[in-house]
Design an enzyme around this catalytic site. Structure first.
Site, PDB file in Angstrom:
ATOM      1  N   LYS A  54       4.459   3.417  -2.742  1.00  0.00           N
ATOM      2  CA  LYS A  54       4.923   2.027  -2.731  1.00  0.00           C
ATOM      3  C   LYS A  54       6.118   1.869  -3.673  1.00  0.00           C
ATOM      4  O   LYS A  54       6.151   2.461  -4.756  1.00  0.00           O
ATOM      5  CB  LYS A  54       3.775   1.112  -3.159  1.00  0.00           C
ATOM      6  CG  LYS A  54       4.044  -0.380  -3.022  1.00  0.00           C
ATOM      7  CD  LYS A  54       2.781  -1.154  -3.388  1.00  0.00           C
ATOM      8  CE  LYS A  54       2.946  -2.660  -3.240  1.00  0.00           C
ATOM      9  NZ  LYS A  54       1.686  -3.378  -3.527  1.00  0.00           N
TER      10      LYS A  54
ATOM     11  N   SER B  96       0.374  -6.763  -0.406  1.00  0.00           N
ATOM     12  CA  SER B  96       1.793  -6.478  -0.494  1.00  0.00           C
ATOM     13  C   SER B  96       2.167  -5.050  -0.109  1.00  0.00           C
ATOM     14  O   SER B  96       3.331  -4.731   0.070  1.00  0.00           O
ATOM     15  CB  SER B  96       2.278  -6.756  -1.920  1.00  0.00           C
ATOM     16  OG  SER B  96       1.641  -5.901  -2.872  1.00  0.00           O
TER      17      SER B  96
ATOM     18  N   SER C   3      -3.941  -6.267  -2.222  1.00  0.00           N
ATOM     19  CA  SER C   3      -2.731  -5.656  -1.659  1.00  0.00           C
ATOM     20  C   SER C   3      -2.910  -4.257  -1.097  1.00  0.00           C
ATOM     21  O   SER C   3      -2.020  -3.758  -0.414  1.00  0.00           O
ATOM     22  CB  SER C   3      -1.610  -5.657  -2.703  1.00  0.00           C
ATOM     23  OG  SER C   3      -1.137  -6.968  -2.914  1.00  0.00           O
TER      24      SER C   3
END
Length: 449
Positions: A79, A157, A181
């Site tokens: 990420k 996210s 997330s």
């Protein structure tokens, strides 16, 4: 067709010469580059040359019987919230474009590398991790695997992380989870996402959203895959995962908050999964968890995320606020109005919440609940701020409860083939990570029959 290899099957293939690290990397790079796919929106940066070089090195080490682990050579995605040495960490934003390259890997990244996993690239995300939907106006929004021709949100996210796994662009993914997330995008893409007990994985080298609630966890194709990655991230031995028999599982379904306002498909899929577990001998009880009612009041002024993100962003947003996604900026700026007394009250309220909730759920092996109240909304339906806010809060509501009680949780797919993705979440008090993996491994196939 879904891409289904597990870390264990890939490790076996590497060990027995049926594949190579270089071949695995080349295949992932080809999927990322496919113009008909989502690669351009899934990845902010692809580390092609370094990944190929690392793959060739791992193949040589394996040939010399010196591979650092049996998983050495398997590509993973990272990420964009994490530092990778020599790269700029943008956190899905343009406001950090002029930041200096990282001087070192985040600890979580370094641990994956030490085990021989190969970093294939940096995945897209909600800007600064501040949404459970996954829309990003700067780098585009990768589409969920569900009805891709229509275009549904990927969840956030860790949006790119989830799609990278679902589409075979990587075989494991490093994400973060402050209010869901890892679990939300896993649920929206039919894969597995795990939120560990926060203290188990160091938070250094990651751009913070909320230092109180942030945790770093894996997304993958199976419970066992997540258990392997979690052990590496926590610097623990990778132990064989022993699935628990469903018969005798003691499961509690909270009736407080978590079953409110469910989409029909979520309610039906969840009820079907409970019926299957009950038929297989699980002991399921519906219980009230009064502490869950308190969380909405605690977060009324923005909660930990607003207070702590504003503390980190206040100078950057003052100088570059016009670059921020407005939907992110408005949430961060809620923290400006919180006083020191508000923050201390919040800390004390959470301490009480954790103690009361842990006592309430102690008799059970796990809580079982829908991961999200909603199925993946269509991207065009969220152009209006009101619609976006409504769906964002519905996605975040259930998973964020577990962050607030300092717990651990996993989302596993509960839908049948051809159905809209729906996640089933197992959760427990902090420190129960291994038990959650064992329970999830015992039921992950059964609930989809």
């Amino acid at each position: 067709m879904p891409y289904t290899p597990t870390l264990a099957s890939l490790a076996d293939d590497l060990e027995n010469g049926r594949t190579s690290a270089r071949k695995l990397v080349d295949e992932c790079i080809a999927r990322i580059a496919d113009p008909a796919g989502e690669g351009q929106r899934v990845f902010i940066h692809v580390d092609k040359d370094a990944a190929i070089e690392a793959a060739e090195a791992m193949d040589r080490l394996r040939k010399a019987k010196a591979a650092p682990s049996r998983f050495a050579g398997i590509p993973v995605s990272i990420k964009d919230l994490f530092d990778i040495k020599g790269q700029v960490t943008r956190a899905g934003s343009r406001a950090l474009d002029d930041s200096p390259p990282a001087q070192a890997d985040a600890t979580a990244v370094a641990r994956l590398r030490r085990a021989g996993f190969i970093v294939i690239g940096r995945t897209n995300m909600t800007e600064f991790a501040y949404s459970g939907i996954g829309i990003n106006p700067h780098y585009g929004t990768p589409k969920s695997v569900w009805q891709r021709s229509v275009g549904h949100v990927p969840g956030g996210s860790s949006s790119g992380a989830a799609v990278s796994i679902a589409d075979g662009m990587a075989h494991g993914a490093l994400g973060t989870d402050t209010g869901g997330s890892c679990r939300i995008p896993a649920a929206f893409n039919g894969i597995v996402g795990f939120k560990p007990t926060q203290r188990r994985v160091p938070l250094d080298g990651g751009v913070p959203l909320s230092s109180t609630l942030d945790s770093f966890g894996p997304l993958a194709r199976s419970v066992s895959c997540c258990a392997i990655l979690d052990a590496v991230l926590a610097d623990e031995p990778v132990m064989p995962l022993r699935p628990r028999p469903i018969k005798g599982m003691r499961l509690a379904v909270p009736t407080t908050v978590v079953l409110d306002d469910l989409d029909d498909a979520v309610a039906q899929t969840f009820d079907r999964a409970l019926e299957k577990l009950s038929r297989e001998g699980a002991l399921i009880e519906r219980i009230e968890v009064p502490g869950f009612l308190d969380i909405g009041v605690m977060n009324a002024k923005g909660g930990f995320s607003a207070a702590e993100s504003y503390a980190w962003h206040r100078f950057l947003i003052a100088s570059k606020g016009d670059i921020y996604d407005p939907r992110v900026a408005v949430r961060i700026l809620r923290g400006e109005g919180m006083s020191a007394a508000d923050y201390v009250d919040l800390i004390n309220a959470r301490r009480s919440l954790i103690a009361r909730t842990e006592k309430r759920i102690a008799p059970y092996d796990a809580l079982v609940l829908p991961t999200t109240a909603n199925t993946p909304p269509r991207i065009p339906d969220l152009t209006a701020d009101k619609a976006f806010t409504t769906q964002n809060m519905r996605a975040l509501r259930n998973p964020s409860l577990i962050n607030m009680i300092d717990g651990c949780a996993i989302s596993i797919p509960a839908q049948r083939d051809g159905e809209v993705p729906v996640g089933l979440m197992l959760a427990a008090a902090g420190g129960s990570d291994r038990r959650i993996f064992e329970l999830a491994a015992g039921m992950e196939r059964a609930i989809r029959v």
